[in-house]
Design a protein around this motif. Structure first.
Motif, PDB file in Angstrom:
ATOM      1  N   UNK A 139       0.800  -1.301  -0.056  1.00 39.83           N
ATOM      2  CA  UNK A 139      -0.020   0.115   0.128  1.00 39.83           C
ATOM      3  C   UNK A 139       0.750   1.274   0.031  1.00 39.83           C
ATOM      4  N   UNK A 140       2.099   1.196   0.034  1.00 43.57           N
ATOM      5  CA  UNK A 140       3.134   2.281   0.121  1.00 43.57           C
ATOM      6  C   UNK A 140       2.960   2.878   1.249  1.00 43.57           C
ATOM      7  N   UNK A 141       2.689   2.273   2.444  1.00 41.80           N
ATOM      8  CA  UNK A 141       2.915   3.036   3.859  1.00 41.80           C
ATOM      9  C   UNK A 141       4.160   2.889   4.422  1.00 41.80           C
ATOM     10  N   UNK A 142       4.587   3.905   5.038  1.00 39.72           N
ATOM     11  CA  UNK A 142       5.892   3.934   5.739  1.00 39.72           C
ATOM     12  C   UNK A 142       5.925   3.169   6.808  1.00 39.72           C
ATOM     13  N   UNK A 143       7.073   2.166   6.994  1.00 42.96           N
ATOM     14  CA  UNK A 143       7.076   1.295   7.977  1.00 42.96           C
ATOM     15  C   UNK A 143       8.542   1.651   8.595  1.00 42.96           C
ATOM     16  N   UNK A 144       8.584   1.112   9.921  1.00 42.28           N
ATOM     17  CA  UNK A 144      10.063   1.243  10.268  1.00 42.28           C
ATOM     18  C   UNK A 144      10.767  -0.293  10.236  1.00 42.28           C
ATOM     19  N   UNK A 145      11.537  -0.682  11.078  1.00 43.37           N
ATOM     20  CA  UNK A 145      12.266  -2.030  11.061  1.00 43.37           C
ATOM     21  C   UNK A 145      11.314  -3.149  11.377  1.00 43.37           C
ATOM     22  N   UNK A 146      11.007  -4.214  10.709  1.00 40.82           N
ATOM     23  CA  UNK A 146      10.411  -5.278  11.195  1.00 40.82           C
ATOM     24  C   UNK A 146       9.847  -6.080  10.126  1.00 40.82           C
ATOM     25  N   UNK A 147       8.831  -6.971  10.613  1.00 41.84           N
ATOM     26  CA  UNK A 147       8.544  -7.384  11.983  1.00 41.84           C
ATOM     27  C   UNK A 147       9.786  -7.549  12.535  1.00 41.84           C
ATOM     28  N   UNK A 148       9.620  -7.256  14.077  1.00 41.47           N
ATOM     29  CA  UNK A 148      10.425  -7.642  15.178  1.00 41.47           C
ATOM     30  C   UNK A 148       9.927  -8.688  16.110  1.00 41.47           C
ATOM     31  N   UNK A 149      10.522  -9.774  15.961  1.00 42.99           N
ATOM     32  CA  UNK A 149      10.093 -10.923  16.936  1.00 42.99           C
ATOM     33  C   UNK A 149      10.563 -10.499  18.315  1.00 42.99           C
ATOM     34  N   UNK A 150       9.805 -10.594  19.565  1.00 38.81           N
ATOM     35  CA  UNK A 150      10.493 -10.526  20.850  1.00 38.81           C
ATOM     36  C   UNK A 150      10.405 -11.924  21.254  1.00 38.81           C
ATOM     37  N   UNK A 151      11.568 -12.273  21.583  1.00 45.28           N
ATOM     38  CA  UNK A 151      12.214 -13.746  22.002  1.00 45.28           C
ATOM     39  C   UNK A 151      12.649 -13.889  23.266  1.00 45.28           C
ATOM     40  N   UNK A 152      12.675 -12.888  24.290  1.00 43.57           N
ATOM     41  CA  UNK A 152      13.045 -13.107  25.551  1.00 43.57           C
ATOM     42  C   UNK A 152      12.140 -12.121  26.423  1.00 43.57           C
ATOM     43  N   UNK A 153      12.039 -12.522  27.681  1.00 38.98           N
ATOM     44  CA  UNK A 153      11.508 -11.655  28.758  1.00 38.98           C
ATOM     45  C   UNK A 153       9.957 -11.790  28.847  1.00 38.98           C
ATOM     46  N   UNK A 154       9.369 -11.038  29.538  1.00 42.82           N
ATOM     47  CA  UNK A 154       7.934 -11.396  29.610  1.00 42.82           C
ATOM     48  C   UNK A 154       7.159 -11.188  28.407  1.00 42.82           C
ATOM     49  N   UNK A 155       7.630 -10.401  27.302  1.00 42.99           N
ATOM     50  CA  UNK A 155       6.699 -10.077  26.133  1.00 42.99           C
ATOM     51  C   UNK A 155       7.258 -11.139  25.083  1.00 42.99           C
ATOM     52  N   UNK A 156       8.273 -12.092  25.467  1.00 39.59           N
ATOM     53  CA  UNK A 156       8.317 -13.168  24.474  1.00 39.59           C
ATOM     54  C   UNK A 156       7.110 -13.587  23.873  1.00 39.59           C
TER      55      UNK A 156
END
Length: 198
Positions: A139-156
């Motif tokens: 769609x031409x939408x500006x994005x930042x880095x990612x998708x970024x997977x969280x692999x450690x900690x409580x939000x893994x």
């Protein structure tokens, strides 16, 4: 004597629990909507409906007070501010979005970053983060880095990608289809794929 001490302790515990409940906002059920002031209502409606899949519920306005302090008293804005239009958007199972179009003598055009006081973003839960990222790119939408997977900690277990509305509002797509690590220890579940009516 032993029973009276236990009864007093139970009463004290019940009073304490009642007091804790009484200190919260009475009858709160959840987040009804997030209000956003946008520079171009047609552009914002189109972005939320055509790109994000929200559904327009209704629009109304304008609201103004040319001589009194109604706008200041109700909304803490300049007394001569005008709400040209309000549009309510329904977005899936989550919170609604309330779009505002304002004119005001002291209006500022500042977009805080996440690191600024008052910084903010809106996160949309998606079933497939990779599909969402590909769609945003298509769609031409500006994005930042990612998708970024969280692999450690409580939000893994979660994966995220930040993106931007055409006028610069920062947003996020987030997914954690198998839950997040903290959930194994209990606590509120942050997302359920069932609607409140189910």
């Amino acid at each position: 004597m032993k029973h009276s001490v236990l009864a007093a302790a139970a009463i004290a515990l019940a009073v304490s629990a009642f007091s804790a409940q009484a200190e919260t906002l009475p009858g709160v059920r959840g987040v009804n909507h997030i209000g956003l002031t946008v520079p171009d209502m047609a552009q914002a409606e189109s972005f939320f409906s055509d790109v994000l899949g929200c559904e327009k519920a209704t629009s109304f306005g304008p609201f103004r007070d040319d001589t009194g302090t109604f706008m200041q008293d109700l909304l803490d804005v300049d007394p001569r501010a005008v709400v040209n239009q309000i549009t309510l958007m329904r977005c899936g199972f989550g919170s609604n979005i309330e779009l505002f179009s304002y004119d005001a003598p002291d209006q500022k055009n500042v977009r805080p970053r996440n690191s600024d006081v008052g910084g903010h973003h809106i996160a949309f839960y998606v079933d497939d983060i990779n599909a969402a990222a590909a769609y945003l790119e298509e769609k031409g939408i500006r994005t930042l880095m990612g998708p970024f997977p969280v692999n450690e900690g409580p939000a893994a277990g979660q994966s995220i990608i930040y993106f931007f509305a055409p006028w610069g509002l920062q947003m996020e797509a987030i997914s954690f289809p198998d839950g997040m690590a903290y959930e194994k220890d209990g606590g509120p579940v942050l997302w359920s794929n069932t609607s409140p009516a189910e």
